[in-house]
Write a protein that holds these residues in place. Structure first.
Motif, PDB file in Angstrom:
ATOM      1  N   LEU A   1       5.211  -4.519  10.488  1.00 39.70           N
ATOM      2  CA  LEU A   1       4.152  -3.321  10.718  1.00 39.70           C
ATOM      3  C   LEU A   1       2.872  -3.393  11.730  1.00 39.70           C
ATOM      4  CD1 LEU A   1       5.459  -3.508   7.278  1.00 39.70           C
ATOM      5  CD2 LEU A   1       4.854  -1.075   7.148  1.00 39.70           C
TER       6      LEU A   1
ATOM      7  N   ILE B   1      -0.279  -1.375  13.112  1.00 38.12           N
ATOM      8  CA  ILE B   1      -1.102  -0.062  13.656  1.00 38.12           C
ATOM      9  C   ILE B   1      -2.145  -0.078  14.317  1.00 38.12           C
ATOM     10  CG2 ILE B   1      -2.984   1.691  12.241  1.00 38.12           C
ATOM     11  CD1 ILE B   1      -2.307   0.211   9.587  1.00 38.12           C
TER      12      ILE B   1
ATOM     13  N   ASN C   1      -5.328   0.133   7.873  1.00 38.85           N
ATOM     14  CA  ASN C   1      -4.457  -0.919   6.920  1.00 38.85           C
ATOM     15  C   ASN C   1      -5.340  -2.043   5.603  1.00 38.85           C
ATOM     16  OD1 ASN C   1      -3.583  -3.721   8.027  1.00 38.85           O
ATOM     17  ND2 ASN C   1      -5.751  -4.189   8.943  1.00 38.85           N
TER      18      ASN C   1
ATOM     19  N   THR D   1       0.527  -5.045   7.952  1.00 35.04           N
ATOM     20  CA  THR D   1      -0.222  -4.615   8.679  1.00 35.04           C
ATOM     21  C   THR D   1      -1.308  -5.384   9.460  1.00 35.04           C
ATOM     22  OG1 THR D   1      -1.862  -3.295   7.744  1.00 35.04           O
ATOM     23  CG2 THR D   1       0.938  -2.467   8.233  1.00 35.04           C
TER      24      THR D   1
ATOM     25  N   ALA E   1       7.858  -5.724  15.502  1.00 29.83           N
ATOM     26  CA  ALA E   1       7.813  -4.675  14.905  1.00 29.83           C
ATOM     27  C   ALA E   1       8.904  -4.030  15.021  1.00 29.83           C
ATOM     28  CB  ALA E   1       6.266  -3.693  15.601  1.00 29.83           C
TER      29      ALA E   1
END
Lengths: 340, 340
Positions: free
Chosen positions: B25, B27, B45, B55, B93
C-alpha cells in the motif's frame, strides 16, 4: 452543552439580584478598545436588549475603523468624543459592567467618573493581576478572552436560547482577535467548541476576517512592508526584535489611529525571535507594545520598566523619553533581563 | 459524535474490501505538497499504522521545511530525491491512496509510474473539477480540506478510538493551512467541532502555528517587506494587485523552496483588493499563484489562461514567457476578464 465553571454560581446569584434592582445600566471596557473589549461589550449589550433590559455601552476612547461593522457599535458612546453625555451616564448608573479589564485605572480619563459614581460594578475579565472593585467578579485568567467568559455568563444566566447572530458574531470577533485567529496557546478545545456553536448562528468567517484583518489601506500595507524591510532591528543573542517609528514616518505613510495594530506581531514570524517590541512616537510620548512566544513574560517587562502591563505574551507600556532614548533604554534592559 | 456523510457508506465497503486484499500500500498526494496534502497523508499513514497495516507515503516532490516537524514525515519518500525507490513502490503497489488531488496529472513526473502500475486507487479530495480514476472516491468539494475528509473517513471506518496525538496534529495542520487558520468561508461550524476534538488530543495551537507560520528567516521577512513596499502593483479599477519577482531578487534575499509561501495572501489584506497574483521566475519559467476573496473565481482565470487550476479562491498556473511579458499578458487579461 458546554459546562460553565462552578465558581460562577454564587456570583451569578449576586448578578441576578443586582440586575433586578438596577434602573440605569452601563457596559464599559478598557481604553483604546480592541476586538475583545468591544465585542464582549456589544454581545452583552445585545443579550440584555433581547431580555428587554436597557443598557448603554460607554467606552473610554475611540476604537479603530476595522471594528466599525460590529452589530450595535453605532450606538456606542466614546468618552473622548462625548464627554458630557458619558459622564452623565456613568454618574447616574446604578450598575456598571466592567469588561475586559480588572483595574479601574484602565478606564483612563473616565476613571474619576467611575470612582465618584455610586454605581455597583460587575467585572468580567481574563487579565492577569486583578484588582478587587466589583460586587461580582467573573475572573478567569486562563480564559482565551473576555468574550469566552461573556458566553459562559450568558449560559450561566440560562440565556443560551437567546443567542442570535448579533450576539454570536460579537463574541466570535472577541475570541478571534484575542486568540490571534485561534493560534495562541489560550485556544483550548473548549474555545473551538464554543466557536462551533457561534459559527452555527450564520457567521461567515471570511467576512469577519476581512473586516478585521483585511481592511488595510494601500499606504498601511506599504508602511508595514517598509517597517519590516527597513526599520526592524534584530538583537540575535537575546532572540529579540524591535521596530521604532517616528511621528514623521507615520505621517509620511498617512498612518492613523489603529493602523499600527498587528504590526508588532510580524517580527514574531521569525523562527529565532521570541520577544518583540514596537515603539511609536505619538503626542510627544512613546507608546510601546510587547509581544512574545511561549514562556517569555513581557508582562513583567512592561510592568517593571515601562509603566504598563497586560498578558504574559502581550503587554503594553509607555515612555516619556525620546524615541531614540527609549530604544537605547530598551536595548540596555533586555541585555540584562530574564524573560523566564 | 460528528456525523459522516451518507454517500460514504458504499465507498467505505469497497475501501474495506480493497484494504483486506491489498498487500503493498502507498499513500500519495499532489506535487509540491502543502500542509493539507502532507498532513492528511501522514494522518492516514499514522492511522493505518495503529491498525497494523503497513503503508508508505510517497510524495511527487519535496515539501517546505516548515512542515518538517509533522509526526511521521521523516519516513516520507520524495520522488524527486529517491526516484528509483519511489518508482518501485508505486509499480509494486496494489492499492494507492490518492490524497488532496483528483487528477493524476497532479502527480507531475510521478504520473507515468502511477498510470503504468496495476494498482487500484482510492481518492480522498476536495478540489473542484474531479476526474474519475479511483475504485472508491471520497470527494466533497465543499469540505474545508482533505484532512477534514480523512477525519470523516477514519470515523466511517469506525476508527475514532484510534485517533491519537500524531493523527490529530497532522489532521489539525491540514485543516489549519487549508482554512488559512480558520479564516476562509470553508470554515464551517463542523470544522470547529472537529478541531475541538483534535485539539483535545493535546495539541498546542501556538506550537503548530509557530512551526508553520512563524518559521521565517530574517531574510525572508525582509523580502516580504520589500515585496509589499516596493514590488506590489495595484490595479485599482479591477480591485486587483500583483507582485512579480525575478530569480535575481530571490537570490539577493536568499529565498529558497517554499519561502514565497503565503506572500500572495498579503495584498488581499487591502480593503479594496479582491484578486491577487504572484509571479515568480523559477527555472526559466514563471510560476503563478492566484488568490481571491468571495465570489471572484481565480480557478477560471488559471484554467483559461495559465494552464492551471485549483479552488475558486486559490489557484495556480504557469507561463513560458518572460516575467515582464507574463505580467503584461496578465494586465491585458484582467482588464477584460469577469471574475464572477
Amino acid at each position: 452543552m458546554i459546562q460553565t465553571e462552578n465558581f460562577f454560581t454564587e456570583e451569578i446569584e449576586v448578578s441576578k439580584s443586582l440586575l433586578k434592582e438596577a434602573k440605569k445600566l452601563v457596559i464599559t471596557c478598557h481604553e483604546r478598545p480592541d476586538g475583545d473589549a468591544l465585542g464582549s461589550s456589544l454581545a452583552l449589550n445585545n443579550y440584555f436588549s433581547k431580555l428587554g433590559i436597557k443598557t448603554t455601552v460607554v467606552v473610554p476612547s475611540v476604537y479603530p475603523n476595522f471594528l466599525k461593522w460590529m452589530p450595535g457599535e453605532q450606538d456606542v458612546i466614546a468618552y473622548d468624543k462625548h464627554k458630557d453625555e458619558a459622564d452623565k451616564l456613568i454618574s447616574e448608573a446604578d450598575l456598571i459592567f466592567c469588561l475586559d479589564f480588572n483595574d479601574l485605572a484602565r478606564l483612563g480619563d473616565m476613571r474619576d467618573s467611575a470612582v465618584k459614581s455610586k454605581s455597583k460594578f460587575i467585572n468580567i475579565d481574563h487579565h492577569l493581576n486583578p484588582q478587587e472593585f466589583a460586587s461580582a467578579a467573573f475572573i478567569n485568567t486562563s480564559a482565551s478572552s473576555t468574550a469566552e467568559l461573556v458566553y459562559e455568563f450568558i449560559l450561566a444566566m440560562d440565556g443560551e436560547h437567546l443567542i442570535d447572530y448579533d450576539i454570536a458574531v460579537n463574541l466570535y470577533a472577541g475570541i478571534l482577535t484575542d486568540t490571534g485567529s485561534f493560534q495562541f496557546s489560550n485556544t483550548s478545545s473548549k474555545v473551538h467548541e464554543i466557536v462551533a456553536k457561534l459559527v452555527g448562528h450564520g457567521i461567515d468567517p471570511s467576512f469577519v476576517h476581512n473586516e478585521i484583518y483585511n481592511s488595510f489601506s494601500l499606504n498601511r500595507l506599504r508602511f508595514f512592508g517598509y517597517c519590516l524591510t527597513k526599520k526592524m532591528v534584530v538583537i540575535r543573542n537575546k532572540r529579540t526584535a524591535y521596530i521604532a517609528v517616528s511621528a514623521d514616518e507615520m505621517k509620511r505613510f498617512a498612518i492613523g489611529v489603529g493602523d499600527t495594530e498587528g504590526l508588532v506581531n510580524y517580527p514574531l514570524k521569525m523562527k529565532n525571535i521570541d520577544v518583540v517590541a514596537l515603539f511609536k512616537e505619538q503626542n510627544e510620548k512613546i507608546k510601546i507594545s510587547f509581544r512574545s512566544k511561549g514562556e517569555n513574560n513581557v508582562n513583567l517587562l512592561a510592568r517593571t520598566y515601562f509603566d504598563g502591563g497586560g498578558h504574559k505574551n502581550a503587554s503594553g507600556g509607555h515612555s516619556d523619553e525620546s524615541l531614540e532614548n527609549t530604544t537605547v533604554k530598551f536595548e540596555n534592559i533586555i541585555n540584562n533581563f530574564s524573560f523566564k
